[in-house]
Design an enzyme around this catalytic site. Structure first.
Site, PDB file in Angstrom:
ATOM      1  N   CYS A  28      24.959  19.209  61.887  1.00 20.37           N
ATOM      2  CA  CYS A  28      26.076  19.916  60.873  1.00 20.37           C
ATOM      3  C   CYS A  28      25.875  19.547  59.434  1.00 20.37           C
ATOM      4  O   CYS A  28      25.986  18.363  59.382  1.00 20.37           O
ATOM      5  CB  CYS A  28      27.587  19.879  61.556  1.00 20.37           C
ATOM      6  SG  CYS A  28      29.025  19.884  60.675  1.00 20.37           S
ATOM      7  N   LYS A  55      35.556  54.807  32.329  1.00 16.45           N
ATOM      8  CA  LYS A  55      37.059  54.014  34.049  1.00 16.45           C
ATOM      9  C   LYS A  55      35.772  52.646  33.989  1.00 16.45           C
ATOM     10  O   LYS A  55      34.572  51.528  33.913  1.00 16.45           O
ATOM     11  CB  LYS A  55      35.878  54.103  35.347  1.00 16.45           C
ATOM     12  CG  LYS A  55      37.185  53.740  36.378  1.00 16.45           C
ATOM     13  CD  LYS A  55      36.564  54.635  38.018  1.00 16.45           C
ATOM     14  CE  LYS A  55      37.718  53.755  38.540  1.00 16.45           C
ATOM     15  NZ  LYS A  55      37.845  52.732  38.743  1.00 16.45           N
ATOM     16  N   CYS A  58      35.449  17.236  63.214  1.00 16.69           N
ATOM     17  CA  CYS A  58      34.412  17.657  61.346  1.00 16.69           C
ATOM     18  C   CYS A  58      35.151  17.855  60.007  1.00 16.69           C
ATOM     19  O   CYS A  58      36.128  18.857  60.240  1.00 16.69           O
ATOM     20  CB  CYS A  58      33.347  18.798  61.625  1.00 16.69           C
ATOM     21  SG  CYS A  58      32.602  19.798  60.325  1.00 16.69           S
ATOM     22  N   LYS A  73      32.071  57.609  40.055  1.00 19.39           N
ATOM     23  CA  LYS A  73      31.226  56.201  40.033  1.00 19.39           C
ATOM     24  C   LYS A  73      29.613  56.233  39.479  1.00 19.39           C
ATOM     25  O   LYS A  73      28.576  56.690  39.738  1.00 19.39           O
ATOM     26  CB  LYS A  73      31.482  55.016  41.141  1.00 19.39           C
ATOM     27  CG  LYS A  73      32.910  54.806  41.629  1.00 19.39           C
ATOM     28  CD  LYS A  73      33.729  53.844  40.657  1.00 19.39           C
ATOM     29  CE  LYS A  73      33.768  52.763  41.161  1.00 19.39           C
ATOM     30  NZ  LYS A  73      34.790  52.520  42.298  1.00 19.39           N
ATOM     31  N   CYS A 129      29.098  23.909  64.755  1.00 15.26           N
ATOM     32  CA  CYS A 129      29.531  22.655  64.479  1.00 15.26           C
ATOM     33  C   CYS A 129      30.532  21.998  66.131  1.00 15.26           C
ATOM     34  O   CYS A 129      31.523  22.924  66.196  1.00 15.26           O
ATOM     35  CB  CYS A 129      29.830  22.472  63.641  1.00 15.26           C
ATOM     36  SG  CYS A 129      30.510  20.383  63.873  1.00 15.26           S
ATOM     37  N   CYS A 146      28.721  17.359  58.909  1.00 11.81           N
ATOM     38  CA  CYS A 146      30.233  15.713  59.371  1.00 11.81           C
ATOM     39  C   CYS A 146      28.795  15.563  59.991  1.00 11.81           C
ATOM     40  O   CYS A 146      28.400  14.072  60.497  1.00 11.81           O
ATOM     41  CB  CYS A 146      30.566  16.386  60.708  1.00 11.81           C
ATOM     42  SG  CYS A 146      30.423  17.124  62.483  1.00 11.81           S
ATOM     43  N   TYR A 196      44.938  55.257  28.703  1.00 13.84           N
ATOM     44  CA  TYR A 196      44.033  56.382  29.391  1.00 13.84           C
ATOM     45  C   TYR A 196      45.200  56.655  30.074  1.00 13.84           C
ATOM     46  O   TYR A 196      44.751  58.211  30.955  1.00 13.84           O
ATOM     47  CB  TYR A 196      42.998  55.779  30.842  1.00 13.84           C
ATOM     48  CG  TYR A 196      43.880  54.937  31.523  1.00 13.84           C
ATOM     49  CD1 TYR A 196      45.408  55.903  33.104  1.00 13.84           C
ATOM     50  CD2 TYR A 196      43.762  53.246  32.181  1.00 13.84           C
ATOM     51  CE1 TYR A 196      45.093  55.019  34.060  1.00 13.84           C
ATOM     52  CE2 TYR A 196      44.263  52.855  33.416  1.00 13.84           C
ATOM     53  CZ  TYR A 196      45.078  53.347  33.650  1.00 13.84           C
ATOM     54  OH  TYR A 196      46.045  53.325  35.364  1.00 13.84           O
ATOM     55  N   GLU A 206      36.141  60.612  30.474  1.00  9.88           N
ATOM     56  CA  GLU A 206      36.802  58.929  29.575  1.00  9.88           C
ATOM     57  C   GLU A 206      35.836  58.213  30.690  1.00  9.88           C
ATOM     58  O   GLU A 206      35.760  58.483  31.491  1.00  9.88           O
ATOM     59  CB  GLU A 206      37.907  58.978  29.521  1.00  9.88           C
ATOM     60  CG  GLU A 206      38.996  59.354  29.833  1.00  9.88           C
ATOM     61  CD  GLU A 206      40.037  58.417  29.539  1.00  9.88           C
ATOM     62  OE1 GLU A 206      40.441  58.324  28.785  1.00  9.88           O
ATOM     63  OE2 GLU A 206      40.886  58.360  30.712  1.00  9.88           O
ATOM     64  N   ASP A 211      37.047  48.478  34.050  1.00  8.81           N
ATOM     65  CA  ASP A 211      36.918  47.856  35.141  1.00  8.81           C
ATOM     66  C   ASP A 211      37.416  46.336  34.581  1.00  8.81           C
ATOM     67  O   ASP A 211      36.853  45.374  33.833  1.00  8.81           O
ATOM     68  CB  ASP A 211      35.350  47.106  35.372  1.00  8.81           C
ATOM     69  CG  ASP A 211      35.437  47.151  37.006  1.00  8.81           C
ATOM     70  OD1 ASP A 211      36.347  47.104  37.400  1.00  8.81           O
ATOM     71  OD2 ASP A 211      34.145  46.339  36.786  1.00  8.81           O
TER      72      ASP A 211
HETATM   73  S1  IVH Z   1      43.324  57.467  36.156  1.00  4.42           S
HETATM   74  C1  IVH Z   1      45.618  59.334  37.889  1.00  4.42           C
HETATM   75  N1  IVH Z   1      41.606  56.592  33.808  1.00  4.42           N
HETATM   76  O1  IVH Z   1      41.286  52.537  37.916  1.00  4.42           O
HETATM   77  C2  IVH Z   1      45.473  57.777  38.089  1.00  4.42           C
HETATM   78  N2  IVH Z   1      42.425  54.870  35.963  1.00  4.42           N
HETATM   79  O2  IVH Z   1      40.993  53.292  41.180  1.00  4.42           O
HETATM   80  C3  IVH Z   1      45.009  56.887  37.198  1.00  4.42           C
HETATM   81  N3  IVH Z   1      41.338  52.493  35.499  1.00  4.42           N
HETATM   82  O3  IVH Z   1      44.010  52.072  39.324  1.00  4.42           O
HETATM   83  C4  IVH Z   1      44.720  56.561  36.924  1.00  4.42           C
HETATM   84  N4  IVH Z   1      39.719  53.421  33.352  1.00  4.42           N
HETATM   85  O4  IVH Z   1      43.323  51.081  36.830  1.00  4.42           O
HETATM   86  C5  IVH Z   1      42.230  56.159  35.033  1.00  4.42           C
HETATM   87  N5  IVH Z   1      40.232  56.516  32.445  1.00  4.42           N
HETATM   88  C6  IVH Z   1      40.438  55.635  33.212  1.00  4.42           C
HETATM   89  C7  IVH Z   1      40.753  54.429  34.107  1.00  4.42           C
HETATM   90  C8  IVH Z   1      41.196  54.038  35.266  1.00  4.42           C
HETATM   91  C9  IVH Z   1      39.619  52.149  34.411  1.00  4.42           C
HETATM   92  C10 IVH Z   1      41.910  51.806  36.434  1.00  4.42           C
HETATM   93  C11 IVH Z   1      42.969  52.062  36.817  1.00  4.42           C
HETATM   94  C12 IVH Z   1      43.818  52.853  38.028  1.00  4.42           C
HETATM   95  C13 IVH Z   1      42.005  52.894  38.664  1.00  4.42           C
HETATM   96  C14 IVH Z   1      41.972  53.605  39.955  1.00  4.42           C
END
Ligand code: IVH
Length: 652
Positions: A398, A110, A419, A304, A414, A401, A217, A108, A112
């Site tokens: 600087c 990740k 300053c 990533k 400086c 100042c 998640y 799934e 942000d």
């Molecule tokens: S599982 C088992 N799933 O990423 C570890 N984390 O780098 C728990 N995050 O602190 C995380 N999307 O806040 C998981 N699909 C996803 C995620 C996710 C974002 C974040 C989460 C975690 C951080 C770890």
């Protein structure tokens, strides 16, 4: 409306809301919703005792709190190991297959954002806690209730922790920043900061106005009996939570790579920001067998997305002056959206770097943003030059100042002690954690105090009066009182903190401790050869101490008189033990505050330093250890858990 009708109306509103906020598929118009909402509100106004906890009116945060209390997670919240390319993924898979051959994977996005733990008891949301250090976080239930995609009640009676990420959609982020810009407020650097900042508002109505979204998640403590994570997640979605924009079960490397490629290709079209894909072993029993390392589950990994590079134009270079007077150039570039984040600044390090890269104003440059780090200029596109580019002049005065700069080659300084930039940054440093640790005296407040003419030097901090603070914007009685008592509390600090807070060039925490332990308040009369003889000291450091004392003797004595720092207790030489004379680094969260552990190790004769190098003898790690642990492992430094460290000290 009678009670029965009221209950039905609440349920109907929640159904409308679920379709709108969770399924992204409205089944009514705003007008119908608003009309019914007002009827419900009217009923509640005259029947306070009947108000249902899950009524949509209860999401409106109207009680302002004066801080968040801490709360423990029922089970720990972990971090994820990162991999950055298919090679990394392959390695992770090889490692994981060694633990169990018969596994499949749930993939799934990740997200942000900011992670959040929701605790439901008897079907009701009872606590919402930020991740914090993984063991305990801040209790922000009132704020979280304003998030429409967080169910207030669920059809699941057993106690359960539902975990997920709170995000801000990209379009909402752009809208908020535009509004902030128009109001002359600072813009958020990225959607992650915006969601984390919005969650921690003392006024929940601000959180409510930010249209945050919760994406589950996983689960923490739970009694679910599904055999697969993918089944658990389907169950969680069915309780009224949002599904990811893409997810899938994969049987091997090839399938994982395929879904990753789709996610990477389509990431711009998703409403939220993604920074990768999470791969998790789908079989719960295998997850349990695999367990955890010190900080991560072995059964999942964050794959990533590659760091993003963009071409932009260098508009100008601004100069920042730090507390020691060092002038640092910062590149201001044409605002460029890199993966949902508008980048306007990039680090340039120093003028030698500018010369080396031959960076010129108006140049087209490639900037790179990866993860949390400040964007960098990685390349100048010299072939794109049309002759209008302007060479960057090394400054001679600087920018703050106007006094003449000392050019030391790599560094420009400086030298004016008065300053403004130097003074402000020195006060900020004076109050910072490794110095006097004055809570509430950060950048913004110091700048405000300085601009208002209330604090012109660190000495003025100790003459501050509540009446003066109350004249500043944002100060109410309580905040003023808190700040004054934090300043008062700095009195009677350890002597090394006092030395460290002076900000003597080349003298950091470790050197301050050494000076303090050897001389105490006598350090101002120490002779050069006595200082050079100290462990870790050299000519330059000794000169720096002497010069500082020569110029600032009066101020040091005045400050000492006010602060009355405690003379160090003369330590007897530690008995023989495995830590004596060793260089030790602490990382991760421990069972006691790190300061206490540090003190204990120091009493055993260890030198506790902050960064890991080949010279480090031991790294002692607690929970959630970070990059220092990784670095130590890669350098072959001996790593001990807190428990092992305690065992060793017992033997010693
Ligand atoms: S599982 C088992 N799933 O990423 C570890 N984390 O780098 C728990 N995050 O602190 C995380 N999307 O806040 C998981 N699909 C996803 C995620 C996710 C974002 C974040 C989460 C975690 C951080 C770890």
């Amino acid at each position: 409306m009678n009670l029965e009708q009221y209950k039905k109306a609440v349920e109907l509103l929640n159904l409308y809301s679920y379709h709108y906020y969770v399924l992204d598929n409205p089944i009514t118009t705003d007008e119908v919703y608003d009309k019914l909402y007002h009827e419900v509100l009217e009923y509640e106004e005259s029947h306070e005792d009947d108000i249902l906890a899950f009524s949509p009116t209860q999401r409106v945060g109207d009680v302002i709190s004066d801080g968040f209390s801490k709360a423990s997670h029922l089970s720990r919240m972990w971090s994820l190991e990162d991999v950055f390319d298919s090679e990394g993924l392959e390695k992770w898979l090889t490692k994981t297959y060694k633990l169990d051959k018969h596994i499949t994977f749930y993939c799934e996005p990740k997200y942000d954002g900011a992670s959040l733990n929701l605790i439901y008891e008897n079907g009701e949301l009872t606590q919402a806690i930020t991740r914090g250090d993984g063991v305990e976080g801040e209790l922000i239930t009132q704020n979280v209730k304003t998030i429409r995609s967080v169910a207030l009640t669920i059809a699941h009676k057993d106690k359960i922790e539902i975990r997920g990420e709170v995000v801000i959609y990209k379009d909402e982020f752009a809208k908020i920043n535009k509004e902030r810009l128009l109001r002359g407020e600072a813009v958020f650097a990225n959607p992650r900061n915006a969601s984390a900042g919005s969650l921690r508002q003392l006024d929940p109505s601000i959180t409510a106005s930010r249209n945050l979204v919760f994406l589950p998640y996983g689960v923490g403590e739970n009694t679910l009996e599904h055999k697969l994570l993918s089944q658990k997640m389907e169950y969680i979605y069915s309780l009224g939570f949002k599904k990811p924009p893409i997810r899938g079960v994969c049987k091997d490397f090839t399938e994982i790579e395929a879904i990753y490629e789709v996610m990477k290709r389509d990431r711009d079209s998703y409403p939220m920001m993604l920074d990768g894909m999470v791969v998790k072993v789908d079989e719960i029993s295998s997850q349990i067998d695999m367990g955890y390392t010190v900080k991560n589950p072995r059964f999942s990994v964050a794959y990533k997305f590659p760091a993003v590079e963009k071409i932009t134009t260098l508009k100008k270079i601004i100069l920042q002056v730090g507390r020691t007077g060092v002038v640092t150039p910062v590149a201001i570039v044409k605002p460029t959206n890199i993966d949902g984040v508008v980048v306007e600044r990039a680090t340039l390090h120093n003028f030698d770097e500018i010369d080396r890269k031959d960076i010129r104003l108006k140049d087209k440059v490639i900037i790179l943003r990866s993860g949390d780090v400040i964007p960098k200029i990685i390349k100048v596109l010299t072939h794109e030059r049309d002759g209008s580019e302007v060479k960057v002049q090394r400054p001679t005065t600087c920018p703050v100042c106007g006094s003449e700069l000392l050019d030391e080659g790599v560094l420009l300084k400086c030298q004016n002690l008065t300053c403004e930039a130097r003074v402000i940054n020195s006060i900020i440093y004076f109050a910072s954690k490794p110095c006097l640790n004055i809570d509430g005296l950060g950048n913004k407040i110091v700048e405000a105090l300085f601009d208002a003419g209330v604090v012109k030097s660190v000495l003025d901090l100790f003459d501050l009066k509540s009446s003066k603070l109350l004249m500043l914007e944002g100060f109410k009685e309580k905040k003023a009182q808190n700040l004054l008592s934090a300043i008062e509390n700095a009195k009677g600090c350890d002597y090394w903190r006092f030395i460290n807070s002076l900000g003597i060039e080349h003298i950091g925490e470790v050197a301050s401790k050494t000076l303090s332990a050897r001389f105490g308040s006598g350090f101002i009369d120490a002779a050069k050869d006595e200082i050079i003889a100290l462990e870790g000291f050299g000519e330059e450091m000794a000169e720096s101490v002497l010069e500082f004392v020569r110029v600032n003797r009066d101020t040091i004595l005045k400050l000492q008189n006010i602060l009355r720092p405690l003379e160090p207790v003369q330590r007897e030489e530690a008995k023989e033990n495995p830590f004596k004379g060793k260089s030790v680094v602490l990382t991760g969260s421990m069972s006691e505050s790190r300061d206490i552990i540090k003190e204990m190790l120091e009493s055993l004769g260890a030198k506790v330093v902050s960064s890991v190098s080949k010279k480090t003898d031991f790294v002692i790690y607690g929970e959630d250890a970070g990059s220092k642990y990784d670095k130590a492992m890669s350098l072959g430094v001996v790593c001990l858990s807190e428990e092992e460290m305690r065992d060793v000290t017992k033997i010693g």
